[in-house]
Design a protein around this motif. Structure first.
Motif, PDB file in Angstrom:
ATOM      1  N   TYR A  35       0.784  -1.240   0.000  1.00  9.03           N
ATOM      2  CA  TYR A  35       0.000   0.000   0.000  1.00  9.03           C
ATOM      3  C   TYR A  35       0.818   1.294   0.000  1.00  9.03           C
ATOM      4  O   TYR A  35       0.240   2.368  -0.140  1.00  9.03           O
ATOM      5  N   LYS A  36       2.125   1.206   0.180  1.00  6.15           N
ATOM      6  CA  LYS A  36       2.892   2.443   0.393  1.00  6.15           C
ATOM      7  C   LYS A  36       2.715   3.454  -0.741  1.00  6.15           C
ATOM      8  O   LYS A  36       2.482   4.640  -0.485  1.00  6.15           O
ATOM      9  N   GLN A  37       2.805   2.991  -1.985  1.00  4.85           N
ATOM     10  CA  GLN A  37       2.736   3.941  -3.105  1.00  4.85           C
ATOM     11  C   GLN A  37       1.341   4.534  -3.242  1.00  4.85           C
ATOM     12  O   GLN A  37       1.185   5.742  -3.446  1.00  4.85           O
ATOM     13  N   ARG A  38       0.336   3.676  -3.134  1.00  8.89           N
ATOM     14  CA  ARG A  38      -1.036   4.151  -3.315  1.00  8.89           C
ATOM     15  C   ARG A  38      -1.415   5.119  -2.204  1.00  8.89           C
ATOM     16  O   ARG A  38      -2.039   6.146  -2.445  1.00  8.89           O
ATOM     17  N   ILE A  39      -1.047   4.774  -0.979  1.00 12.10           N
ATOM     18  CA  ILE A  39      -1.424   5.632   0.146  1.00 12.10           C
ATOM     19  C   ILE A  39      -0.674   6.965   0.079  1.00 12.10           C
ATOM     20  O   ILE A  39      -1.235   8.023   0.341  1.00 12.10           O
ATOM     21  N   PHE A  40       0.597   6.906  -0.307  1.00 10.99           N
ATOM     22  CA  PHE A  40       1.346   8.159  -0.392  1.00 10.99           C
ATOM     23  C   PHE A  40       0.735   9.078  -1.462  1.00 10.99           C
ATOM     24  O   PHE A  40       0.517  10.271  -1.233  1.00 10.99           O
ATOM     25  N   ALA A  41       0.454   8.492  -2.619  1.00  3.74           N
ATOM     26  CA  ALA A  41      -0.124   9.297  -3.703  1.00  3.74           C
ATOM     27  C   ALA A  41      -1.483   9.863  -3.278  1.00  3.74           C
ATOM     28  O   ALA A  41      -1.805  11.018  -3.580  1.00  3.74           O
ATOM     29  N   TYR A  42      -2.237   9.053  -2.570  1.00  2.00           N
ATOM     30  CA  TYR A  42      -3.565   9.502  -2.109  1.00  2.00           C
ATOM     31  C   TYR A  42      -3.427  10.663  -1.115  1.00  2.00           C
ATOM     32  O   TYR A  42      -4.123  11.675  -1.230  1.00  2.00           O
ATOM     33  N   CYS A  43      -2.517  10.501  -0.157  1.00  2.00           N
ATOM     34  CA  CYS A  43      -2.288  11.571   0.834  1.00  2.00           C
ATOM     35  C   CYS A  43      -1.861  12.853   0.115  1.00  2.00           C
ATOM     36  O   CYS A  43      -2.336  13.942   0.419  1.00  2.00           O
ATOM     37  N   TRP A  44      -0.962  12.690  -0.819  1.00  2.00           N
ATOM     38  CA  TRP A  44      -0.445  13.856  -1.539  1.00  2.00           C
ATOM     39  C   TRP A  44      -1.570  14.573  -2.291  1.00  2.00           C
ATOM     40  O   TRP A  44      -1.636  15.803  -2.313  1.00  2.00           O
ATOM     41  N   ARG A  45      -2.456  13.791  -2.882  1.00  2.00           N
ATOM     42  CA  ARG A  45      -3.542  14.416  -3.651  1.00  2.00           C
ATOM     43  C   ARG A  45      -4.456  15.242  -2.753  1.00  2.00           C
ATOM     44  O   ARG A  45      -5.038  16.222  -3.192  1.00  2.00           O
ATOM     45  N   ILE A  46      -4.601  14.820  -1.505  1.00  2.00           N
ATOM     46  CA  ILE A  46      -5.485  15.576  -0.604  1.00  2.00           C
ATOM     47  C   ILE A  46      -4.773  16.804  -0.030  1.00  2.00           C
ATOM     48  O   ILE A  46      -5.302  17.903  -0.049  1.00  2.00           O
ATOM     49  N   VAL A  47      -3.564  16.626   0.470  1.00  2.00           N
ATOM     50  CA  VAL A  47      -2.917  17.746   1.158  1.00  2.00           C
ATOM     51  C   VAL A  47      -2.162  18.669   0.201  1.00  2.00           C
ATOM     52  O   VAL A  47      -1.897  19.818   0.534  1.00  2.00           O
ATOM     53  N   ARG A  48      -1.813  18.155  -0.987  1.00  2.00           N
ATOM     54  CA  ARG A  48      -1.140  18.974  -2.005  1.00  2.00           C
ATOM     55  C   ARG A  48       0.152  19.606  -1.496  1.00  2.00           C
ATOM     56  O   ARG A  48       0.423  20.777  -1.738  1.00  2.00           O
ATOM     57  N   ASP A  49       0.868  18.852  -0.722  1.00  2.00           N
ATOM     58  CA  ASP A  49       2.105  19.364  -0.137  1.00  2.00           C
ATOM     59  C   ASP A  49       2.950  18.137   0.204  1.00  2.00           C
ATOM     60  O   ASP A  49       2.529  17.299   1.000  1.00  2.00           O
ATOM     61  N   ARG A  50       4.095  18.069  -0.405  1.00  2.00           N
ATOM     62  CA  ARG A  50       4.928  16.875  -0.252  1.00  2.00           C
ATOM     63  C   ARG A  50       5.296  16.614   1.202  1.00  2.00           C
ATOM     64  O   ARG A  50       5.230  15.496   1.690  1.00  2.00           O
TER      65      ARG A  50
END
Lengths: 190, 320
Positions: A35-50
């Protein structure tokens, strides 16, 4: 701890997570790997800040482990996405409070998560255009569409993550596609 | 879709058709009523293909981050993996069982105490209790756990964590609830998170500031003193190049100043936070925050206004 780590790859999420509940660290690593890649991409899409996405990502996996006993089986993907979503929205709200204004669209650009480098320039450009338009959709439609096509989740999971019915999830995705189609048509005509 | 009614049932039917759940025959009545739907459907089908073939994002540049987090989580999990009484309690609480009433009573007690403390703090905004929740970080970054520390540093880490835990009130320590466990964990993590490499003068200053901050909290110093120390920590972490830590401490200072209603302290912390964000490459956010901070400082006729105004001008000019 009885399952060989190599054998985890053949097990379902639920079966692996049962081992996590028994305290098997290797099983948790398997969940992390899946899940690491999917969850990271998902988090990034919501917070819009690396930077913020990194924090939310870590907090999500920590919470998954801390609250492992609360998972009663059935739909692991929806469960972990829901945890990530809750942390991400919390972090975003906190950020807005600190900064004293609505967090803007990403300065780094949506392509901060770059598409696969092996893509042709045309395909990469098309990818960027589609994502750019998706990012402009109203949040409730954007979220549903992204979960469907970027995370490739079934409607059942999308409904659970967003806390809506499966039918409404389908309608939201459909409406998002209609809006996107209009945007792309305008772009093509220009 | 032009001409089509905004009817959820109609939209659902088309959506299900596009997903391949229903055949086109079922759309025939709709197509007869709305002939233009055919062209729209073709466009949507084309979009469907485009969306389904979207390439996956390439996150290979994040692999070192993923590996680092994995290593840190593994170490953390190995320590926590043994099924704890806390998680068992949590589990029973949510599933129900004989233990339920007792723990609910404890939990309600903790909530009642929490409400009482919150009301008290509200009435004492400028001088919060050192034992209050404000002592604890609102945001814990597990990536900052430095498990690979040498033994002597690890001992310091544990001591620091214990001290932080001991500073929790007896009610917080004694409740025996999941909430309490999480607070204790947070306190312990905080102790770990503050360890820095004691080699450079800046690192030594940071360590010294952490000690000062601890002492200030233990002695019940006023919130303004705490905010100054937190702000200085943010500045020093920025000087050290640890922008993530700098951002955390400054964000914390902004939040705590906001909680306490200290507008000038909040603006000063926002000014420093803006510089850290600028160093992170977030120019837009940085300028907006500086504009806000300078507006507040000007309204308050604060002597730092000129300095921040010049800083804002410099950053804005650099961006143009």
């Amino acid at each position: 701890m009885g399952v060989n780590s190599r054998a985890y790859s053949e097990l379902s999420d639920d079966a692996v997570f049962e081992q996590v509940k028994c305290g098997d660290v290797a099983a948790f690593e398997e969940i992390y790997r899946r899940y690491k890649q999917r969850i990271f991409a998902y988090c990034w899409r919501i917070v819009r800040d690396r930077w913020l996405a990194e924090d939310v990502f870590q907090q999500t996996f920590l919470s998954v482990f801390e609250h492992r006993d609360q998972y009663t089986g059935g739909n692991f993907a929806a469960w972990i996405y829901t945890i990530a979503r809750n942390w991400a929205f919390k972090a975003r709200a906190r950020q807005q409070r600190i900064q004293g204004h609505e967090v803007q669209e990403p300065e780094e650009g949506i392509d901060a998560i770059a598409p696969d480098a092996s893509l042709s320039p045309e395909a990469a450009a098309d990818y960027a255009i589609v994502l750019e338009h998706i990012a402009r959709l109203p949040v409730e439609y954007r979220e549903a569409l992204e979960l469907r096509y970027l995370d490739e989740l079934p409607y059942k999971d999308i409904a659970q993550i967003l806390g809506i019915s499966e039918s409404l999830a389908k309608v939201r995705v459909f409406r998002a596609k209609k809006m996107l189609q209009k945007m792309l048509a305008v772009q093509d005509s220009e | 879709m032009k001409g089509l009614p905004e009817d959820q049932d109609v939209e659902l039917l088309i959506a299900r058709y596009l997903e391949g759940e229903v055949s086109k025959e079922e759309l025939v009545p709709l197509l007869q009523q709305y002939p233009e739907l055919q062209a729209e459907l073709e466009q949507l089908e084309s979009l469907e293909t485009r969306l389904q073939t979207l390439p996956k994002p390439d996150l290979s540049t994040y692999e070192p981050f993923f590996d680092r987090v994995q290593a840190q989580l593994k170490e953390y999990l190995q320590r926590k993996a043994a099924p704890s009484s806390t998680s068992a309690v949590g589990s029973r609480m949510f599933r129900g069982g004989s233990v339920l009433p007792r723990y609910w009573i404890v939990l309600l007690g903790v909530v009642a105490v929490g409400v009482g403390i919150a009301l008290f703090l509200r009435s004492q905004k400028a001088t919060p209790s050192p034992q209050s929740e404000q002592m604890l970080p609102r945001y814990v970054d597990s990536a900052e756990l430095v498990w690979e520390l040498p033994a002597e540093v690890a001992r310091t880490v544990q001591d620091s964590g214990k001290k932080a835990h001991n500073r929790l009130s007896s009610k917080e320590q004694g409740a025996g609830t999941l909430l309490n466990q999480q607070r204790a964990d947070t306190a312990r993590l905080r102790g770990i998170a503050r360890i820095t490499t004691p080699t450079s003068p800046v690192s030594q200053q940071i360590e010294h500031l952490h000690q000062q901050l601890d002492a200030a909290r233990q002695q019940g110093a006023d919130i303004a003193t705490i905010l100054v120390l937190e702000r200085q920590l943010g500045i020093l972490y920025r000087q050290q190049g640890d922008l993530q830590q700098s951002r955390r401490w400054l964000e914390r200072a902004v939040e705590e100043a906001d909680d306490a209603g200290l507008v000038v302290q909040k603006a000063l912390a926002q000014g420093e936070l803006a510089l850290t964000l600028h160093a992170m490459g977030k120019e837009g956010e940085s300028i907006k925050m500086l504009q806000h901070a300078t507006r507040v400082l000007r309204a308050q006729r604060h002597p730092a206004y000129q300095r921040w105004r010049q800083m804002l001008q410099r950053i804005t000019a650099a961006q143009q």
